[in-house]
Design a protein around this motif. Structure first.
Motif, PDB file in Angstrom:
ATOM      1  N   GLU A   1       0.821  -1.209   0.000  1.00  0.00           N
ATOM      2  CA  GLU A   1       0.000   0.000   0.000  1.00  0.00           C
ATOM      3  C   GLU A   1       0.855   1.259   0.000  1.00  0.00           C
ATOM      4  OE1 GLU A   1      -2.485   2.023   3.506  1.00  0.00           O
ATOM      5  OE2 GLU A   1      -3.404   0.151   2.808  1.00  0.00           O
ATOM      6  N   GLY A   2       0.486   2.211  -0.845  1.00  0.00           N
ATOM      7  CA  GLY A   2       1.228   3.468  -0.877  1.00  0.00           C
ATOM      8  C   GLY A   2       0.512   4.536  -1.678  1.00  0.00           C
ATOM      9  N   ARG A   3       1.200   5.634  -1.936  1.00  0.00           N
ATOM     10  CA  ARG A   3       0.644   6.784  -2.647  1.00  0.00           C
ATOM     11  C   ARG A   3       0.575   6.499  -4.143  1.00  0.00           C
ATOM     12  NH1 ARG A   3       5.520   9.516  -1.419  1.00  0.00           N
ATOM     13  NH2 ARG A   3       4.854  11.327  -2.632  1.00  0.00           N
ATOM     14  N   ILE A   4      -0.558   6.845  -4.748  1.00  0.00           N
ATOM     15  CA  ILE A   4      -0.738   6.636  -6.189  1.00  0.00           C
ATOM     16  C   ILE A   4      -0.120   7.818  -6.938  1.00  0.00           C
ATOM     17  CG2 ILE A   4      -2.405   6.371  -8.061  1.00  0.00           C
ATOM     18  CD1 ILE A   4      -4.303   5.055  -6.062  1.00  0.00           C
ATOM     19  N   VAL A   5       0.822   7.509  -7.821  1.00  0.00           N
ATOM     20  CA  VAL A   5       1.533   8.513  -8.605  1.00  0.00           C
ATOM     21  C   VAL A   5       1.402   8.128 -10.079  1.00  0.00           C
ATOM     22  CG1 VAL A   5       3.811   9.496  -9.096  1.00  0.00           C
ATOM     23  CG2 VAL A   5       3.114   9.089  -6.730  1.00  0.00           C
ATOM     24  N   ILE A   6       1.017   9.096 -10.918  1.00  0.00           N
ATOM     25  CA  ILE A   6       0.621   8.780 -12.288  1.00  0.00           C
ATOM     26  C   ILE A   6       1.338   9.678 -13.298  1.00  0.00           C
ATOM     27  CG2 ILE A   6      -1.339   8.613 -13.888  1.00  0.00           C
ATOM     28  CD1 ILE A   6      -3.138   8.210 -11.453  1.00  0.00           C
ATOM     29  N   THR A   7       1.735   9.085 -14.408  1.00  0.00           N
ATOM     30  CA  THR A   7       2.327   9.828 -15.516  1.00  0.00           C
ATOM     31  C   THR A   7       1.420   9.729 -16.737  1.00  0.00           C
ATOM     32  OG1 THR A   7       4.594   9.441 -14.745  1.00  0.00           O
ATOM     33  CG2 THR A   7       4.304   9.970 -17.083  1.00  0.00           C
ATOM     34  N   SER A   8       1.110  10.890 -17.316  1.00  0.00           N
ATOM     35  CA  SER A   8       0.372  10.922 -18.576  1.00  0.00           C
ATOM     36  C   SER A   8       1.385  10.788 -19.700  1.00  0.00           C
ATOM     37  CB  SER A   8      -0.402  12.237 -18.702  1.00  0.00           C
ATOM     38  OG  SER A   8      -1.069  12.299 -19.936  1.00  0.00           O
ATOM     39  N   LEU A   9       1.295   9.716 -20.468  1.00  0.00           N
ATOM     40  CA  LEU A   9       2.321   9.388 -21.455  1.00  0.00           C
ATOM     41  C   LEU A   9       2.226  10.213 -22.734  1.00  0.00           C
ATOM     42  CD1 LEU A   9       2.199   5.490 -21.097  1.00  0.00           C
ATOM     43  CD2 LEU A   9       3.953   7.028 -20.180  1.00  0.00           C
ATOM     44  N   PHE A  10       1.097  10.888 -22.940  1.00  0.00           N
ATOM     45  CA  PHE A  10       0.889  11.572 -24.223  1.00  0.00           C
ATOM     46  C   PHE A  10       0.687  13.082 -24.134  1.00  0.00           C
ATOM     47  CE2 PHE A  10      -0.039   7.177 -25.283  1.00  0.00           C
ATOM     48  CZ  PHE A  10       0.442   7.044 -26.578  1.00  0.00           C
ATOM     49  N   ASN A  11       0.420  13.615 -22.948  1.00  0.00           N
ATOM     50  CA  ASN A  11       0.069  15.032 -22.850  1.00  0.00           C
ATOM     51  C   ASN A  11       1.304  15.924 -22.981  1.00  0.00           C
ATOM     52  OD1 ASN A  11      -1.074  17.512 -22.406  1.00  0.00           O
ATOM     53  ND2 ASN A  11      -1.951  17.007 -20.403  1.00  0.00           N
ATOM     54  N   LYS A  12       1.444  16.552 -24.143  1.00  0.00           N
ATOM     55  CA  LYS A  12       2.594  17.428 -24.395  1.00  0.00           C
ATOM     56  C   LYS A  12       2.303  18.892 -24.054  1.00  0.00           C
ATOM     57  CE  LYS A  12       4.810  14.516 -27.873  1.00  0.00           C
ATOM     58  NZ  LYS A  12       5.287  14.395 -29.273  1.00  0.00           N
ATOM     59  N   ALA A  13       1.040  19.251 -23.946  1.00  0.00           N
ATOM     60  CA  ALA A  13       0.698  20.640 -23.639  1.00  0.00           C
ATOM     61  C   ALA A  13       1.034  20.982 -22.194  1.00  0.00           C
ATOM     62  CB  ALA A  13      -0.785  20.894 -23.898  1.00  0.00           C
ATOM     63  N   HIS A  14       0.920  20.009 -21.315  1.00  0.00           N
ATOM     64  CA  HIS A  14       1.098  20.245 -19.880  1.00  0.00           C
ATOM     65  C   HIS A  14       1.698  18.999 -19.247  1.00  0.00           C
ATOM     66  CE1 HIS A  14       0.107  20.753 -15.654  1.00  0.00           C
ATOM     67  NE2 HIS A  14      -0.258  22.007 -15.887  1.00  0.00           N
ATOM     68  N   PRO A  15       2.728  19.141 -18.415  1.00  0.00           N
ATOM     69  CA  PRO A  15       3.343  17.954 -17.819  1.00  0.00           C
ATOM     70  C   PRO A  15       2.534  17.370 -16.659  1.00  0.00           C
ATOM     71  CG  PRO A  15       4.442  19.930 -17.026  1.00  0.00           C
ATOM     72  CD  PRO A  15       3.421  20.377 -18.025  1.00  0.00           C
ATOM     73  N   PHE A  16       2.238  16.097 -16.753  1.00  0.00           N
ATOM     74  CA  PHE A  16       1.766  15.315 -15.611  1.00  0.00           C
ATOM     75  C   PHE A  16       2.699  14.112 -15.514  1.00  0.00           C
ATOM     76  CE2 PHE A  16      -2.207  17.656 -16.413  1.00  0.00           C
ATOM     77  CZ  PHE A  16      -2.458  18.110 -15.128  1.00  0.00           C
ATOM     78  N   ILE A  17       3.869  14.359 -14.990  1.00  0.00           N
ATOM     79  CA  ILE A  17       4.915  13.336 -14.893  1.00  0.00           C
ATOM     80  C   ILE A  17       5.172  13.042 -13.419  1.00  0.00           C
ATOM     81  CG2 ILE A  17       7.338  12.796 -15.378  1.00  0.00           C
ATOM     82  CD1 ILE A  17       7.099  14.718 -17.810  1.00  0.00           C
ATOM     83  N   ARG A  18       4.933  11.801 -13.027  1.00  0.00           N
ATOM     84  CA  ARG A  18       5.038  11.388 -11.623  1.00  0.00           C
ATOM     85  C   ARG A  18       4.185  12.332 -10.763  1.00  0.00           C
ATOM     86  NH1 ARG A  18      10.250   9.188  -9.119  1.00  0.00           N
ATOM     87  NH2 ARG A  18       8.926   7.359  -8.812  1.00  0.00           N
ATOM     88  N   TYR A  19       2.932  12.402 -11.130  1.00  0.00           N
ATOM     89  CA  TYR A  19       1.968  13.310 -10.515  1.00  0.00           C
ATOM     90  C   TYR A  19       1.226  12.590  -9.387  1.00  0.00           C
ATOM     91  CZ  TYR A  19      -2.638  15.681 -10.375  1.00  0.00           C
ATOM     92  OH  TYR A  19      -3.807  16.290  -9.988  1.00  0.00           O
ATOM     93  N   GLU A  20       1.321  13.131  -8.190  1.00  0.00           N
ATOM     94  CA  GLU A  20       0.663  12.527  -7.022  1.00  0.00           C
ATOM     95  C   GLU A  20      -0.779  13.003  -6.963  1.00  0.00           C
ATOM     96  OE1 GLU A  20       1.227  11.989  -2.196  1.00  0.00           O
ATOM     97  OE2 GLU A  20       2.701  13.127  -3.338  1.00  0.00           O
ATOM     98  N   ILE A  21      -1.695  12.068  -7.174  1.00  0.00           N
ATOM     99  CA  ILE A  21      -3.099  12.441  -7.311  1.00  0.00           C
ATOM    100  C   ILE A  21      -3.791  12.671  -5.970  1.00  0.00           C
ATOM    101  CG2 ILE A  21      -3.971  10.058  -7.384  1.00  0.00           C
ATOM    102  CD1 ILE A  21      -5.834  11.083  -9.669  1.00  0.00           C
ATOM    103  N   GLY A  22      -3.211  12.140  -4.883  1.00  0.00           N
ATOM    104  CA  GLY A  22      -3.784  12.367  -3.561  1.00  0.00           C
ATOM    105  C   GLY A  22      -4.511  11.176  -2.990  1.00  0.00           C
TER     106      GLY A  22
END
Length: 442
Positions: A299-320
């Motif tokens: 169990e741990g914190r969910i961290v997500i990377t959007s592989l295609f979004n070039k307009a805005h970075p969501f790289i190793r994004y902690e969703i909460g």
């Protein structure tokens, strides 16, 4: 074999007219889905490197976050959080992108930390392609299937008309969830008796309240609306007891989805009952408190990377949220074993009206400003007619802003409610570290 029927539809046309290249997105998603395990591992490795390299080169905001360091390993990349993103959108867009040529929206603020985000149009087209594919697992075709939609709706004239137009184009009938009294739920039931709905989609708590109403009336929904095939719940946690209630009172499969507007569908229950992670457009990690990657089953914190979004970075994004990936997961097919969070209480008002906690999304839109002043907020119901809003901000809300909020409260809930506004340095959090936007103390 293609996973999508080739057909012209009002739904597809509306996406294309808005500049979303959905046909191209469907074709690429089809290719990703049909990769072998070995090919997928290579695809993932390449997409991770590609998106990081792109933003380091083209996004000053992300480059500054990484602090211009040479990053040799993926795990050395910084964790992006919602507080990082609370600055004007123009400061976060990649070079070559502007508000005019991207998809812009606001997060719901259900985590208590709202912000404005952007997706390039191809990335957003992939989100739609992902939705189309997953709903298709259950025989739902966005082009033709008729949706019973349990969501909110903007109450201002222009916003209301826009949503109603979108409802028409996407073949859905909306049941606004701001008032879920028995009188309103009876009207909902009458619609199911007269319309040929194919599926239900919407906020978990609202749909559960409708099921409880049906239980009191001793009614099974698909007996009065036999065209119903499935029910998809979203935005809030679905407890096992509630799922059993829904299955009993609706008489159809109940499918659980987990998503975030700034990303995509994150996990979607597949026909085998597994909560399958979207590994086509996202990369999901589970981290401990020291940002160490945890193995499957922990169990741990969910961290997500959007592989295609070039307009805005969501790289190793902690969703909460906190979660666990199942031990039987593979890189190509991760399974979400457990999700902690995403629950909302119900507000009971002096008139007897019941409103789900997510109603406050539409109220708090009044205080979600692009300048990022309000950092976090929580709303507490202390009495039938009394609420407290605690917020963290750079500057105290002024009289005009408070009047705007109070006007929205009267519009979406009911008049003559009492609200106090308390600016805080820090807000209390649960053990998981997650803020709960709404809490009733009744």
């Amino acid at each position: 074999m293609k996973i999508y029927p080739q057909m012209i539809s009002l739904f597809d046309i509306s996406l294309r007219l808005n500049g979303f290249p959905v046909k191209k997105a469907k074709a690429e998603l089809d290719e990703i889905v049909n990769l072998s395990e070995e090919e997928y591992v290579l695809f993932l490795q390449n997409k991770k490197k590609e998106i990081v390299d792109f933003h380091l080169k083209n996004n000053p905001f992300y480059k500054n976050l990484v602090r211009n360091k040479t990053v040799e390993k993926w795990e050395y990349l910084p964790i992006l959080n919602k507080q990082n993103l609370q600055k004007p959108l123009e400061e976060r867009l990649s070079k070559g992108y502007s508000r005019k040529d991207v998809y812009v929206n606001k997060t719901s603020g259900s985590s208590g930390t709202p912000f404005v985000f952007a997706k390039d149009k191809y990335s957003h087209a992939l989100t739609w392609a992902s939705n189309i594919m997953r709903f298709g697992w259950f025989g739902i075709d966005f082009n033709h299937s008729y949706q019973a939609r349990f969501y909110g709706i903007p109450m201002d004239f222009i916003g209301y008309q826009k949503e109603r137009l979108k409802d028409f184009l996407t073949h859905r009938f909306r049941f606004p969830v701001f008032d879920l009294s028995d009188e309103v739920l009876e009207k909902f039931l009458k619609k199911f008796k007269t319309k040929k709905f194919d599926y239900i989609n919407g906020y978990t708590s609202s749909i559960v309240l409708f099921a409880k109403y049906l239980e009191r009336k001793n009614i099974v929904l698909n007996e009065v609306c036999p065209t119903l095939k499935a029910c998809f719940v979203t935005s809030e946690m679905l407890f096992e007891s509630d799922k059993k209630l829904l299955e009993k009172q609706f008489g159809i499969p109940i499918i659980n989805e987990y998503g975030a507007s700034e990303l995509d569908l994150i996990a979607f229950e597949n026909p085998n009952g597994e909560w399958q992670i979207n590994a086509e457009t996202l990369f999901v990690e589970i981290l401990d408190e020291n940002n160490k990657i945890l193995p499957y089953g922990e169990e741990g914190r969910i961290v997500i990377t959007s592989l295609f979004n070039k307009a805005h970075p969501f790289i190793r994004y902690e969703i909460g949220d906190i979660g666990i990936l199942d031990e039987k997961s593979t890189p190509q097919k991760p399974i979400l074993k457990k999700l902690i969070g995403r629950t909302n209480d119900i507000a009971i008002l002096p008139s007897g009206k019941k409103s789900p906690g997510l109603t406050f999304y539409y109220v708090t839109k009044s205080i979600i400003e692009d300048d990022g002043n309000v950092k976090e907020f929580i709303i507490k119901q202390t009495k039938l007619d009394s609420f407290e809003i605690e917020y963290v901000s750079d500057f105290e809300l002024n009289k005009t802003q408070i009047q705007k909020i109070e006007k929205a409260i009267s519009l979406y809930l009911e008049p003559n409610l009492n609200f106090s506004f308390n600016r805080k340095t820090v807000l209390g959090r649960s053990k998981s570290g997650k803020l709960k936007q709404f809490k009733s103390y009744l």
